[in-house]
Design a protein around this motif. Sequence first.
Motif, PDB file in Angstrom:
ATOM      1  N   ASN A 178       0.815  -1.215   0.000  1.00 29.55           N
ATOM      2  CA  ASN A 178       0.000   0.000   0.000  1.00 29.55           C
ATOM      3  C   ASN A 178       0.850   1.266   0.000  1.00 29.55           C
ATOM      4  OD1 ASN A 178      -2.568  -1.150  -0.136  1.00 29.55           O
ATOM      5  ND2 ASN A 178      -2.617  -1.533   2.062  1.00 29.55           N
ATOM      6  N   LYS A 179       1.958   1.254   0.728  1.00 26.50           N
ATOM      7  CA  LYS A 179       2.841   2.416   0.703  1.00 26.50           C
ATOM      8  C   LYS A 179       3.394   2.647  -0.704  1.00 26.50           C
ATOM      9  CE  LYS A 179       5.441   5.787   2.147  1.00 26.50           C
ATOM     10  NZ  LYS A 179       4.850   7.110   2.486  1.00 26.50           N
ATOM     11  N   THR A 230       0.851   4.340  -2.977  1.00 25.35           N
ATOM     12  CA  THR A 230       0.655   5.781  -2.778  1.00 25.35           C
ATOM     13  C   THR A 230       1.676   6.609  -3.558  1.00 25.35           C
ATOM     14  OG1 THR A 230       2.088   5.919  -0.809  1.00 25.35           O
ATOM     15  CG2 THR A 230      -0.246   5.386  -0.463  1.00 25.35           C
ATOM     16  N   LEU A 231       2.822   6.029  -3.882  1.00 21.85           N
ATOM     17  CA  LEU A 231       3.888   6.769  -4.559  1.00 21.85           C
ATOM     18  C   LEU A 231       3.841   6.655  -6.075  1.00 21.85           C
ATOM     19  CD1 LEU A 231       6.834   5.686  -2.203  1.00 21.85           C
ATOM     20  CD2 LEU A 231       5.520   7.822  -2.116  1.00 21.85           C
ATOM     21  N   LYS A 233      -5.361   4.271  -8.619  1.00 27.95           N
ATOM     22  CA  LYS A 233      -4.622   5.163  -9.511  1.00 27.95           C
ATOM     23  C   LYS A 233      -4.628   4.606 -10.926  1.00 27.95           C
ATOM     24  CE  LYS A 233      -1.422   7.292  -6.258  1.00 27.95           C
ATOM     25  NZ  LYS A 233       0.005   7.662  -6.036  1.00 27.95           N
TER      26      LYS A 233
END
Length: 210
Positions: free
Chosen positions: A11-12, A15-16, A37
């Motif tokens: 998940n991290k 986000t990027l 996204k």
Amino acid sequence: GTLAQPLCTINKGITLLQPGNSLLVRRGTYPSFSVSKSGVAGNPITISGYDNEMPLINGGQGIELKGTSYINLKGFEVTGAAGNWAGGINVVETSTARPLYNLIEGNKVHDNTFVNMSGIKISEGSYNKVLHNEVYNNYFVGIRIAGVSSVITDNEIGFNTVYNHTLAGVDSDGIGLYGETVARTYIHDNIVHDNSDDGIDTWDSSNNII
């Protein structure tokens, strides 16, 4: 993240991500995750196992692509997912976006045995490709494309191995296209066997090439 100092969670990494980026996941067992996204034409977002490693997504909602476009999802093993009429890999629309031009490739999706779970499911999306996956022992349908409201066209299902879908009895198809809005699906070069209903079911869809 880097190979020496990776990020701690998928998940991290999500986000990027920006169009053109890749998220590479090492071998291991991870919780379910969702992607909302999108990439763009010529610059997709790729989420894949690292260097032919196959990360395991075990339980939860499996992997969800929610209203995404131009996402390449490659090289995951997905099992034990649960959801209402969902899939181990579930590609769905949102209130603002339909899933378009996604690639689901080289995954192993199996034993998602919650009632009405399919292996790979695409809902209300067009121009998606499902290629080179191994899909077996899921409750309902191996690979399912279905819709109610939107026109769903020009999806491709090729080079998959789809077998042993039996738990839903006479509704357990290997590959299923369902609904009047589903059209022009290209199904080719699959191995489909030992499913309890149809190998390939095109119920109420139209203008398919098999």
